[in-house]
Design a protein around this motif. Structure first.
Motif: not given
Lengths: 303, 337
Positions: B147-150, A254-261, A237-238, A274-279
Motif C-alpha cells: 500500500w505504501w508503494g501505491l 489486501g485483495s481490495m487493494l489489488a482490485d483498485s490498482r 493482506a500481502a 483499505p490500506g489505511l484500514a490495514i495500517l
C-alpha cells in the motif's frame, strides 16, 4: 498536584500482591500508547462483530449506477455511500467493515493454531530431548530459512488460493517462533528446583509439561502472540494483494487493494482506504503488544 | 576460527537437503499431472503415455526420483521453464542483479537514516525528536508496504511527477545490452548521456518503499541498543577520563551498540527478499520477485520450484555469512558455542 493524584491512585495497590491481574493493569495502563492502541482495536473488533448492524449494505451488493463515487464529503459524493463506492459500485464502508471481520479472523485463527501447535511441539522438544528435539528444531530451522512470504506463496500455490489456505500458509510460516520460544523457556525451567520437586512428588509427564512448566513460560509467549496477530494480518493482506489470498468477492483488505490498482490515478480513495484500514489495525495491535511486553515481561522492557 | 567456520557451514547442509526435499514434495502435490499438462486432455495411447512417463522419470520409485532430482540440482540443473523454455538457473541469474541492486539501495537507505536517527533519539531520550521518531518508526514497522508503494506512486510519481512510475530505466530513450545486470553500472558503461540519471531516477522510489520496514526496525534497535550501552560502566569511565563527548559516543558507545544492530541487518535479508516480491510487483521491477509471482500466474512450476530454492539458498548463505562475521566482530560468541 499531579503527584498527589498518582499517589492516591496507586495507594490501594501498594498493600503488596493485589492479584496479578490488577498489577498487570496498573503496569499496562501506565503506557499511554498501549491504552490508545487497545481502545482503537476494541473499536475495530466491535465493528467487525456487529458488521451486519454497522454496515449500511451488503459488502457484495453492486450499485452499478453509482460506481466509483468519491467519499461523501468531497465533490460528487453521495451521503448514501459515506466512503464512496468501488469500481463495481459496491459500498466502500460496508466492504471495509466486513473486511475487518476477515482480517481479524485470519489474524486470530493464525495466532490460535500456531500458538497451540507451537506450544505442543516446543514442550515436546524440550522434554523429550535427543533425536525428537533435533528433528523438530531442524524442521523449524528449515521453515525459517525460507523468507516468510515466499514460503507462504509456495504453500498457497500448492494448496490453491483461498482464505482457508492463507491461514494454513501463514500458520506454518509463524510456527517456528513459538516452538523456539516455548522450547527455550521450558528448557530454562526444567532444571529448576520446583520442577524437580514436582517430579519427585510423582507428577505425570503430561501434567508436568502443561501445568507445572508451561505457566512459567507464558509471559513472553503472550507478547509474541499479540505481535503475531498483527504480522499475520499483514502477511495475509500481502497474499491477498498478490491475488493468492481470499478470492473475490470476499471483502479482504489486501485483495481490495489489488482490485483498485488500476484506479490509482482516477480514483485515489479506492486505493487509500483499505490500506489505511490495514495500517490502523496493525499499529493498534503493535501498540498494545508493546504495552503487554512492558507489563508482562520486565526482562524485555525497552528502555 | 577455521574450525568454527567449518562447523557453522556444515550445519547448513541438512537444511539445504531438507529444502530440496520440500520443493520436491511440493511440486508433486501441485494440482495437475505433468504428463497430462504436456499431452493435453485428449486420451492418448497407453504406450505413448508410458513413454512420456519414462522420459520424465515418473516410472521410477519415488526415492529414486528424489535422488535424481538432488543429483540434477547438484549439477546446477534447476529445471527448464515451461513458458520460456530457458534454464531456470540462467533466467534466475539474469534477473537476480535487478533484485540485488534494489535490495542494496533499500538497505543503504535504511542504514543511512535508521542508525543516525536511532543514535540521536537515544542521546535525546524523551525529547520531541525521540518521541516523533519512535512514532514514525512504529508506523513504518506496521506498514503494509504494497500500500505504501501505491501511495507513493500516487503522490510522488503521478501527482507531483517527480519520479517515474515503473521499470528500471527509460526504455524509449535508452537501450543497451546488459553487461553486469546492474542498471546503474551498465548505464555508466553504455556511455549514453543521461542514462545513469534515468536509472537512478527509477531506483529511488522502489528503494524507499523496500527500505521502509528495515529503516523502522533499525532505528528502534539502534536506539534501544545505544541506550543500553550508554548506561554501561565503560562509557562512564570514558567520560570520567575526560574524553570528548564525540569520542565517547562515536568510539566507545557506538561501536558496542552496533554489535546487535549488525545481526539485525543480516536477519533483514529474509524479509528483504519477501518485501522485494511485493515491491517488484508494484513497480514492475524486472527482478526475481516479480518473476516468481508471474510464474505462479503462468503455472510455470519448474520456474517456481527453482526460484524458491534459489532465493532460499541466497538467504541461507547470507545468514551464514552474517553469523560468521558476527563471530569475528564479537569473539564472545565464537568461544561460547
Amino acid at each position: 498536584m499531579a503527584a498527589d493524584i498518582s499517589v492516591v491512585d496507586t495507594a490501594p495497590a501498594i498493600p503488596a500482591p493485589a492479584g496479578p491481574l490488577r498489577a498487570f493493569w496498573a503496569s499496562f495502563s501506565e503506557n499511554r500508547g498501549a491504552v490508545i492502541g487497545m481502545l482503537v482495536l476494541l473499536l475495530i473488533v466491535l465493528l467487525a462483530v456487529f458488521a451486519p448492524l454497522v454496515a449500511p449494505y451488503s459488502p457484495t451488493e453492486q450499485f452499478r449506477e453509482f460506481s466509483k463515487l468519491p467519499p461523501a464529503w468531497s465533490e460528487g459524493g453521495d451521503w448514501r455511500y459515506v466512503l464512496g463506492t468501488d469500481a463495481l459500485g459496491r459500498d466502500m464502508l460496508s466492504r471495509l467493515v466486513y473486511g475487518a471481520r476477515v482480517s481479524l479472523f485470519i489474524g486470530l485463527a493464525v495466532m490460535v493454531v500456531s500458538v497451540a501447535v507451537g506450544v505442543a511441539l516446543g514442550l515436546v522438544a524440550a522434554f523429550a530431548g535427543g533425536i525428537t528435539d533435533v528433528a523438530i528444531m531442524r524442521v523449524m530451522d528449515l521453515i525459517i530459512s525460507v523468507p516468510g512470504l515466499v514460503l507462504a506463496i509456495l504453500i498457497v500455490s500448492v494448496l490453491g488460493p483461498s482464505l482457508a489456505n492463507t491461514i494454513v500458509a501463514v500458520t506454518i510460516v509463524f510456527l517456528p517462533r513459538y516452538v523456539r520460544l516455548v522450547r527455550a523457556s521450558a528448557m530454562g525451567e526444567i532444571g529448576k528446583d520446583y520442577v524437580t520437586a514436582a517430579r519427585v512428588a510423582g507428577v505425570g509427564r503430561l501434567r508436568l509439561m502443561a501445568s507445572t512448566v508451561l505457566p512459567n513460560c507464558l509471559a513472553p509467549l503472550i507478547v509474541q502472540a499479540a505481535l503475531g496477530v498483527s504480522e499475520a494480518i499483514l502477511e495475509a493482506a500481502a497474499l491477498g494483494f498478490l491475488g493468492l489470498g481470499a478470492q473475490p468477492p470476499t471483502p479482504e483488505w489486501g485483495s481490495m487493494l489489488a482490485d483498485s490498482r488500476e484506479f490509482i490515478r482516477s480514483n485515489p480513495w479506492i486505493v487509500t482506504l483499505p490500506g489505511l484500514a490495514i495500517l490502523v489495525t496493525v499499529i493498534s495491535i503493535n501498540l498494545m503488544g508493546d504495552g503487554l511486553r512492558d507489563a508482562l515481561d520486565p526482562k524485555l522492557k525497552r528502555s | 576460527m577455521f574450525k568454527f567456520l567449518l562447523k557453522r557451514a556444515a550445519l547448513t547442509i541438512p537444511t539445504f537437503f531438507a529444502l530440496m526435499f520440500v520443493t520436491f514434495v511440493a511440486i508433486r502435490l501441485v494440482p495437475g499431472d505433468p504428463v497430462e499438462v504436456r499431452t493435453g486432455e485428449r486420451g492418448i495411447s497407453p504406450e505413448r503415455l508410458a513413454q512420456f512417463r519414462h522420459e520424465l522419470g515418473l516410472d521410477q520409485p519415488v526415492w529414486k526420483q528424489f535422488l535424481d532430482y538432488v543429483w540434477q540440482l547438484l549439477h546446477g540443473d534447476f529445471g527448464t521453464s515451461i513458458v520460456t523454455n530457458e534454464r531456470v538457473l540462467t533466467e534466475f541469474f539474469q534477473l537476480f542483479p535487478a533484485t540485488l541492486e534494489l535490495s542494496f539501495f533499500a538497505m543503504l537507505f535504511a542504514i543511512g537514516i535508521g542508525i543516525p536517527a536511532g543514535v540521536i533519539a537515544a542521546l535525546k531520550r524523551g525529547s520531541i525528536f525521540d518521541q516523533t521518531l519512535m512514532g514514525i518508526s512504529l508506523t513504518g514497522f506496521s506498514m503494509p508496504i504494497f500500500w505504501w508503494g501505491l501511495l507513493l506512486i500516487m503522490l510522488v510519481a503521478e501527482r507531483w511527477g517527480l519520479t517515474p512510475v515503473s521499470g528500471r530505466i527509460d526504455l524509449i530513450r535508452f537501450y543497451f545490452e546488459p553487461v553486469t545486470g546492474f542498471m546503474l553500472i551498465d548505464s555508466l558503461l553504455s556511455d549514453q548521456p543521461g542514462a545513469f540519471w534515468s536509472a537512478l531516477h527509477h531506483l529511488v522510489l522502489p528503494a524507499i518503499v523496500l527500505g521502509t520496514v528495515p529503516l523502522a526496525t533499525l532505528a528502534r534497535m539502534t536506539r534501544s541498543s545505544m541506550l543500553e550501552v550508554l548506561s554501561e560502566d565503560y562509557v562512564r569511565t570514558a567520560r570520567a577520563k575526560g574524553l570528548s563527548t564525540f569520542r565517547v559516543i562515536g568510539v566507545h558507545a557506538l561501536r558496542n551498540a552496533l554489535i546487535p544492530v549488525v545481526t539485525i541487518i543480516g536477519l533483514q535479508v529474509g524479509s528483504l527478499m519477501a518485501g522485494a516480491v511485493l515491491t517488484e510487483t508494484i513497480f514492475s521491477w524486472p527482478g526475481v520477485g516479480k518473476w516468481l509471482i508471474e510464474s505462479i500466474g503462468r503455472r510455470d512450476y519448474p520456474a517456481l520450484q527453482g526460484g524458491i530454492l534459489l532465493i532460499s539458498s541466497v538467504v541461507i548463505i547470507v545468514n551464514l555469512t552474517v553469523d560468521i562475521l558476527y563471530g569475528t566482530i564479537n569473539p564472545r560468541i565464537r568461544h561460547g558455542r
